[in-house]
Design a protein around this motif. Structure first.
Motif, short mmCIF file in Angstrom:
data_model
loop_
_atom_site.label_atom_id
_atom_site.label_comp_id
_atom_site.label_asym_id
_atom_site.label_seq_id
_atom_site.Cartn_x
_atom_site.Cartn_y
_atom_site.Cartn_z
N PRO A 221 0.81 -1.23 0.00
CA PRO A 221 0.00 0.00 0.00
C PRO A 221 0.84 1.28 0.00
N LEU A 222 1.99 1.25 0.69
CA LEU A 222 2.80 2.49 0.73
C LEU A 222 3.33 2.85 -0.65
N THR A 223 3.87 1.84 -1.38
CA THR A 223 4.39 2.15 -2.72
C THR A 223 3.26 2.57 -3.66
N ALA A 224 2.07 1.98 -3.44
CA ALA A 224 0.94 2.31 -4.32
C ALA A 224 0.42 3.72 -4.05
N VAL A 225 0.40 4.11 -2.77
CA VAL A 225 -0.09 5.45 -2.45
C VAL A 225 0.95 6.50 -2.84
N LEU A 226 2.23 6.21 -2.57
CA LEU A 226 3.27 7.20 -2.86
C LEU A 226 3.73 7.15 -4.31
N GLY A 231 12.43 0.14 -3.78
CA GLY A 231 13.70 0.62 -3.22
C GLY A 231 13.61 2.06 -2.74
N GLN A 232 12.71 2.85 -3.34
CA GLN A 232 12.60 4.26 -2.96
C GLN A 232 12.01 4.45 -1.57
N LEU A 233 11.42 3.38 -1.03
CA LEU A 233 10.89 3.47 0.34
C LEU A 233 12.02 3.74 1.33
N LEU A 234 13.21 3.23 1.00
CA LEU A 234 14.31 3.30 1.96
C LEU A 234 15.11 4.59 1.85
N LEU A 235 14.75 5.43 0.87
CA LEU A 235 15.63 6.56 0.58
C LEU A 235 15.30 7.83 1.35
N ASP A 238 11.07 10.08 6.26
CA ASP A 238 9.62 10.06 6.53
C ASP A 238 9.00 8.76 6.06
N ARG A 239 9.52 8.23 4.94
CA ARG A 239 8.99 6.96 4.43
C ARG A 239 9.37 5.83 5.38
N LEU A 240 10.64 5.84 5.82
CA LEU A 240 11.09 4.79 6.74
C LEU A 240 10.31 4.83 8.04
N SER A 241 9.99 6.04 8.49
CA SER A 241 9.28 6.13 9.77
C SER A 241 7.82 5.64 9.60
N LEU A 242 7.23 5.91 8.43
CA LEU A 242 5.89 5.35 8.16
C LEU A 242 5.93 3.82 8.13
N MET A 276 16.21 -5.93 -2.32
CA MET A 276 16.35 -6.96 -3.37
C MET A 276 15.41 -6.69 -4.55
N THR A 277 14.31 -5.98 -4.28
CA THR A 277 13.34 -5.72 -5.36
C THR A 277 13.28 -4.22 -5.62
N SER A 278 14.43 -3.54 -5.43
CA SER A 278 14.40 -2.07 -5.40
C SER A 278 13.85 -1.45 -6.69
N SER A 279 14.06 -2.12 -7.84
CA SER A 279 13.59 -1.48 -9.07
C SER A 279 12.18 -1.96 -9.45
N ASN A 280 11.56 -2.74 -8.54
CA ASN A 280 10.21 -3.23 -8.88
C ASN A 280 9.12 -2.25 -8.47
N SER A 281 8.08 -2.19 -9.29
CA SER A 281 6.84 -1.54 -8.86
C SER A 281 6.05 -2.67 -8.21
N SER A 282 5.67 -2.51 -6.97
CA SER A 282 4.96 -3.60 -6.27
C SER A 282 3.71 -3.98 -7.08
N SER A 283 3.22 -5.19 -6.83
CA SER A 283 2.05 -5.64 -7.60
C SER A 283 0.86 -4.71 -7.36
N MET A 284 0.81 -4.09 -6.16
CA MET A 284 -0.33 -3.18 -5.89
C MET A 284 -0.17 -1.87 -6.66
N LEU A 285 1.08 -1.39 -6.74
CA LEU A 285 1.30 -0.17 -7.53
C LEU A 285 0.98 -0.45 -9.00
N GLN A 286 1.37 -1.64 -9.48
CA GLN A 286 1.06 -1.98 -10.89
C GLN A 286 -0.46 -1.95 -11.11
#
Ligand SMILES: NC(=O)C1=CN([C@@H]2O[C@H](COP(=O)(O)OP(=O)(O)OC[C@H]3O[C@@H](n4cnc5c(N)ncnc54)[C@H](OP(=O)(O)O)[C@@H]3O)[C@@H](O)[C@H]2O)C=CC1
Ligand SMILES: CC(C)(CO)C(=O)C(=O)O
Length: 329
Positions: A221-226, A231-235, A238-242, A276-286
């Motif tokens: 859900p986080l990758t889909a909302v943002l 991989g960008q979650l870790l960068l 604020d994202r890490l704290s969420l 490990m999946t840093s360049s992936n768009s999660s299945s929910m974002l897709q």
């Protein structure tokens, strides 16, 4: 042996292509792959042009020929070729498992001992599938491999992970045919390993399912909302704290429900999967990007229902749930 792959999406195309590539290069065994799609158009495209696979190093492979047919024609096709199924791998989403698909699966011409290997994220599907398939022949596959379909016959392998497989045992049931179960799991593991997927057999597959759910309730859900890649979650702090707050709420639910959790290791696993999946768009974002229904019910919805049962507060997960529903067309 024939492997029947149902669903020509990201993971289905990836597995079909990798299994076929093995067969075309080193595998001297008699493994064949058949693909079953929802639309006749996709089956026709795959039959006439094969599958294009871009692997993790950017190398391209063209897999041809590929046998592909619409799932609705399975009865007719298999009667014509006289080949029944013995190992069916299901790569549809939770949202696709409806009464029509269940009825197509039930009628799929197959050996009595045929296994159904189920790759869905989230929970709830095994209960539905056990209504039409003996539970001892339902194999749960939990994977952190990542893939993205770029068009109907092109897929990119976007992240290397590992796959755990094991047999689903519903509460209160007993597995009678231990030998059959073991051989189904072992042959599935061997096929996956030959194709290049790191695979483990698990005798606690339900535990693995909940470990994976913990990853998906945060990343998906986080990758889909943002609208960002894993991989960008870790960068960003604020994202890490969420992520940490979502992890904390989910951990409280797991503790209340007596689901095993090791907070340090499980948090590290979430971070590791992002890497490990840093360049992936999660299945929910897709799904969100394509305007499709998401698997939020089977992922965050399942956690919220558990939280309600054990009276644990999960305000952030409730918010993610609502945001995903609100971001879909
Ligand atoms: N993508 C990933 O990196 C990962 C995905 N997963 C999980 O794996 C599962 C599959 O995901 P993913 O591959 O991304 O999903 P996709 O949405 O990419 O693919 C699902 C496929 O199923 C097909 N389908 C739907 N209904 C039917 C039907 N009745 N008959 C035949 N085919 C049908 C769809 O066809 P159509 O396109 O025509 O609608 C689509 O091609 C999900 O549960 C997901 O959460 C797990 C780990 C990683
Ligand atoms: C492993 C991960 C997080 C890969 O993106 C996944 O399960 C998904 O996208 O659904």
């Amino acid at each position: 042996m024939v492997i029947d792959i149902i669903g020509g999406g990201s993971l289905g195309l990836l597995h079909a292509a990798m299994l076929m590539r093995t067969r075309n290069s080193i595998d001297s065994s008699n493994t064949k792959v058949r693909m079953w799609t929802r639309t006749p158009e996709q089956a026709e495209l795959i039959r006439s042009q094969g599958i294009h696979l871009e692997d993790l190093d950017g190398r391209q492979a063209h897999i041809y020929p590929v046998h592909a047919y619409p799932l609705a024609e399975a009865g007719e096709v298999l009667e014509r070729t006289g080949m029944r199924a013995s190992s069916i791998w299901l790569f549809v989403k939770q949202t696709h498992i409806d009464s029509e698909l269940l009825s197509q699966l039930e009628k799929f011409p197959r050996e009595q001992t045929a296994s159904l290997v189920c790759y869905q994220n989230g929970v709830g599907h095994m209960e539905a599938l056990s209504a039409i398939w003996p539970h001892e022949q339902l194999i749960w596959a939990v994977t952190t491999e990542a893939a993205k379909r770029v068009n109907c016959n092109e897929v990119v392998h976007t992240g290397h992970g590992h796959t755990s497989i094991g047999i689903w045992e519903p509460a209160g049931s007993r597995t009678e045919q231990k030998e059959l179960v073991n051989s189904l799991c072992l042959s599935t593991k061997k096929l996956l390993e030959n194709a290049g997927f790191q695979t483990f057999l698990s005798n606690n597959i339900e535990g693995m399912v909940y470990q994976k759910l913990l990853i998906n309730v945060i990343i998906n859900p986080l990758t889909a909302v943002l609208r960002i890649k894993n991989g960008q979650l870790l960068l960003q702090e604020d994202r890490l704290s969420l992520m940490k707050d979502l992890f904390g709420e989910a951990a409280a639910v797991y503790r209340a429900a007596h689901i095993s959790i090791d907070e340090e290791k499980d948090w590290e696993r979430v971070v590791q999967v992002c890497r490990m999946t840093s360049s992936n768009s999660s299945s929910m974002l897709q799904d969100v990007e394509a305007g499709r229904r998401t698997e939020i019910e089977a992922i965050t919805g399942a956690l919220i229902r558990m939280a309600d049962r054990y009276e644990v507060a999960v305000p952030l997960h409730r918010m993610m749930y609502r945001l995903i529903l609100a971001s879909c067309e």
